[in-house]
Design a protein around this motif. Structure first.
Motif, PDB file in Angstrom:
ATOM      1  N   GLU A 165       0.815  -1.226   0.000  1.00 44.57           N
ATOM      2  CA  GLU A 165       0.000   0.000   0.000  1.00 44.57           C
ATOM      3  C   GLU A 165       0.847   1.274   0.000  1.00 44.57           C
ATOM      4  N   ASP A 301      -9.045  13.168  -1.583  1.00 45.11           N
ATOM      5  CA  ASP A 301      -9.454  11.997  -0.809  1.00 45.11           C
ATOM      6  C   ASP A 301     -10.387  12.479   0.302  1.00 45.11           C
ATOM      7  N   TYR A 323     -13.289   6.507  -6.497  1.00 40.92           N
ATOM      8  CA  TYR A 323     -12.386   7.564  -6.025  1.00 40.92           C
ATOM      9  C   TYR A 323     -11.451   7.978  -7.166  1.00 40.92           C
ATOM     10  N   LYS A 328      -5.556   6.619  -4.817  1.00 40.76           N
ATOM     11  CA  LYS A 328      -5.657   5.184  -4.525  1.00 40.76           C
ATOM     12  C   LYS A 328      -4.434   4.432  -5.058  1.00 40.76           C
ATOM     13  N   MET A 332      -5.391  -0.709  -8.686  1.00 35.02           N
ATOM     14  CA  MET A 332      -6.841  -0.580  -8.924  1.00 35.02           C
ATOM     15  C   MET A 332      -7.129  -0.355 -10.394  1.00 35.02           C
ATOM     16  N   ASP A 346     -14.770   2.377  -0.849  1.00 32.89           N
ATOM     17  CA  ASP A 346     -14.539   2.248   0.588  1.00 32.89           C
ATOM     18  C   ASP A 346     -15.903   2.036   1.216  1.00 32.89           C
ATOM     19  N   GLY A 358     -11.690  -1.325   2.501  1.00 33.05           N
ATOM     20  CA  GLY A 358     -11.244  -0.756   1.230  1.00 33.05           C
ATOM     21  C   GLY A 358     -11.168  -1.884   0.216  1.00 33.05           C
ATOM     22  N   SER A 360     -11.400  -3.055  -4.376  1.00 36.80           N
ATOM     23  CA  SER A 360     -11.479  -2.635  -5.774  1.00 36.80           C
ATOM     24  C   SER A 360     -11.425  -3.830  -6.712  1.00 36.80           C
TER      25      SER A 360
END
Ligand code: 4AD
Ligand code: MG
Length: 432
Positions: A165, A301, A323, A328, A332, A346, A358, A360
Motif C-alpha cells: 500500500e 481523498d 475515487y 488510490k 486498482m 470504501d 477498502g 477494488s
C-alpha cells in the motif's frame, strides 16, 4: 460435586456446584460476606454466612483482595435481582492465590494512560471482557461467511520484500545479508496469486503500518482480513462485502446481547444494518460534503472528518465508489467510463465511524499494470511475480480488505480503537 461455570449454573438450580475463578469485588457486613465472582464465562454473586462456614474458611474469605483467585462451592438459587438471574448460597471457600498488595485498578475513575499501562490487568474488567467476546464473534462470523461462500483460507506472508500500500508507511527490518525486508501492510498481492489457484481465497492476520497518524482510528499493528475472487467485478465485489458485514452484525446481535448491554451499545442502530447499503460515487460524496459546508476539492481523498459527517447522515453503511485514481493504489482498475477514477470503493460504517473496508477491481491487463506501476514509481523488478499473474491466464478479479479493529470499534460503539485489540500498538506505545 458438579464442577461448572458462571454461564452454566442456571442448569443446576437447587444443586451444589463448584466454580473456579476470581473475586472481582466483595463486601461484608461482618456476618454475611458477598463475593462477586467471575470466571471468564460470566459473573455471579456468592453469599456466605459466618455461622455456616468453618472458621478457617471464613478467615480465608475475609483475607482476600480484589482479583484474588478462588474456588467456591454453593447451592444455586434463582435470584431475580441479580443481573445473572442466579446466586450462589456459599457452602465452602478456598483462596487459590491472594496477592500481598492491593490490585492496581480500583473503583475510582482512571485515565486512559494509566489503564493502557495496566492493559494486562485492565483486560479483566467487564467492559474489556465484553469487547474481546464481540471481537471473537466477528472473527468467527468472518470465517463462517467465507467458508459458506466457497472461499479458501490462504495464509499470506508477513515478511515481505516489497510494499503493498505504498512505501511511506513500511516497517523495515534487516534480513540477514539480503538487505531490508518489510512487515506486511496487507496480504492482497499474494492473495491475488492464491485465487489463480483456488478461485476465491481470504487471509486473516496482523499487518503493520508505520503511519504517523495519532487518531482514534489508527493502530500501527492491526488485524486485516483480505478477500479476493477470480471473475468477480466491481459491483459483485461490493455485494460480497455487504453480505459479510450483514452476517457479522447478525451474529453479534444473536450471540452477544449481554456484551452489548454491558457496553451500553445502542442495539437499535445495529439492527438497522441491513441490505441494501447506501451507494454514492466519490463525486456525489464531495458534492454532499460541500453542501454541508466543507471546502473539499473535486479530486481530494475523503478525510476522517469528512467520513464522520457523511456517515451521520444515514443509518446504514455507505459505499463510496470511484475515487480519483490519484488517491488510490496502483493496482486498482480504472473506470472505463472515466479513466481518472477507479473501480473501487470504501465502505464507511454509520454513526460517524467511517472507513472499515477498502476494496477494488484489480488491473488485469499486463501492459496497463506496468504503466500504472511506472506512474506510481513502483519498482518493476521485485514485482515480476505479480506481473506474471497477468502474463499467465489473467482474469478479471476483485477483492477487499477490512480492518478488524475498526469493525469492533463500530459494532461495540467505542470512542477509540485502542480498546478493541488486546495489546494496542500506537505510535507512542509498544508496552505492555
Ligand atoms: O484501505 P486499506 O489500506 O486497503 C488495503 O490494504 C487493501 N490492500 C485491502 C484489499 O483490497 N485487500 O486497508 C484496509 C482496511 C481499512 O479499510 C481500515 O479498515 C483498516 O484496513 N486500516 C486500519 N485499521 C487500523 N489502523 C490503521 N492504521 C489502519 N489502516 C487501515
Ligand atoms: Mg483505505
Amino acid at each position: 460435586m458438579i464442577s461448572t461455570t458462571a454461564a452454566e449454573i442456571g442448569a443446576y438450580v437447587g444443586q451444589e456446584v463448584e466454580l473456579k475463578g476470581w473475586a472481582y469485588n466483595f463486601r461484608s457486613s461482618g456476618k454475611i460476606f458477598f463475593l462477586q465472582f467471575r470466571d471468564g464465562t460470566g459473573r455471579v454473586q456468592a453469599v456466605y454466612s459466618n455461622s455456616e462456614l468453618p472458621e478457617d474458611q471464613w478467615n480465608a474469605l475475609n483475607g482476600i483482595r480484589i482479583e484474588s483467585s478462588v474456588i467456591v462451592t454453593g447451592v444455586v438459587k434463582a435470584e431475580s435481582r441479580s443481573p445473572s438471574g442466579f446466586e450462589l448460597q456459599g457452602i465452602s471457600f478456598r483462596a487459590v492465590h491472594v496477592a500481598p498488595e492491593d490490585y492496581p485498578i480500583g473503583k475510582k475513575e482512571h485515565g486512559p494512560d494509566f489503564l493502557l499501562d495496566q492493559r494486562h490487568l485492565w483486560l479483566r474488567s467487564e467492559k474489556q471482557w465484553a469487547i474481546q467476546r464481540v471481537r471473537n464473534t466477528i472473527i468467527n462470523a468472518t470465517f463462517a461467511y467465507f467458508n459458506e461462500n466457497g472461499y479458501v483460507k490462504f495464509d499470506t506472508p508477513i515478511l515481505t520484500p516489497t510494499a503493498c500500500e505504498g512505501t511511506t508507511e513500511l516497517f523495515s527490518i534487516e534480513y540477514f545479508d539480503m538487505g531490508n525486508a518489510y512487515l506486511s501492510q496487507s496480504g492482497q498481492l499474494y492473495l491475488e496469486a492464491g485465487i489463480m489457484s483456488l478461485g476465491r481465497a481470504f487471509d486473516f492476520g496482523p499487518v503493520f503500518r508505520a503511519e504517523k497518524s495519532k487518531t482514534r482510528r489508527h493502530l500501527t499493528e492491526f488485524w486485516m482480513m483480505d478477500a479476493e475472487a477470480a471473475f468477480v467485478e466491481h459491483e459483485e465485489n461490493m455485494a460480497i462485502q455487504e453480505g459479510l458485514v450483514c452476517r457479522i452484525v447478525k451474529d453479534v446481535l444473536e450471540k452477544n446481547r449481554k456484551e452489548l448491554e454491558i457496553l451500553e451499545r445502542d442495539v437499535a442502530a445495529l439492527e438497522k444494518v441491513r441490505a441494501p447499503f447506501v451507494h454514492m460515487t466519490h463525486a456525489e460524496a464531495v458534492a454532499k460534503l460541500r453542501e454541508l459546508g466543507s471546502d473539499i476539492g473535486d479530486m481530494d481523498d475523503l478525510g476522517g472528518d469528512d467520513e464522520t459527517v457523511l456517515t451521520k447522515l444515514y443509518d446504514r453503511p455507505i459505499f463510496v465508489e470511484k475515487y480519483p485514481a490519484a488517491v488510490k493504489a496502483f493496482y486498482m482498475k480504472r473506470d472505463p467510463q472515466d479513466p481518472m477514477r477507479v473501480l473501487g470503493s470504501d465502505m464507511l460504517a454509520p454513526e460517524g465511524y467511517g472507513e472499515i473496508i477498502g476494496g477494488s477491481q484489480r488491473e488485469d491487463d499486463y501492459d496497463t499494470l506496468l504503466l500504472r506501476m511506472k506512474e506510481h514509481d513502483v519498482p518493476v523488478e521485485p514485482y515480476q511475480w505479480y506481473l506474471d499473474l497477468r502474463r499467465y491466464g489473467s482474469v478479471p478479479h476483485s477483492g477487499f480488505g477490512y480492518g478488524l479493529e475498526r469493525i469492533v470499534a463500530w459494532v461495540c460503539g467505542l470512542q477509540h480503537i485502542r480498546e478493541t485489540i488486546p495489546f494496542p500498538r500506537l505510535i507512542n506505545r509498544i508496552t505492555p
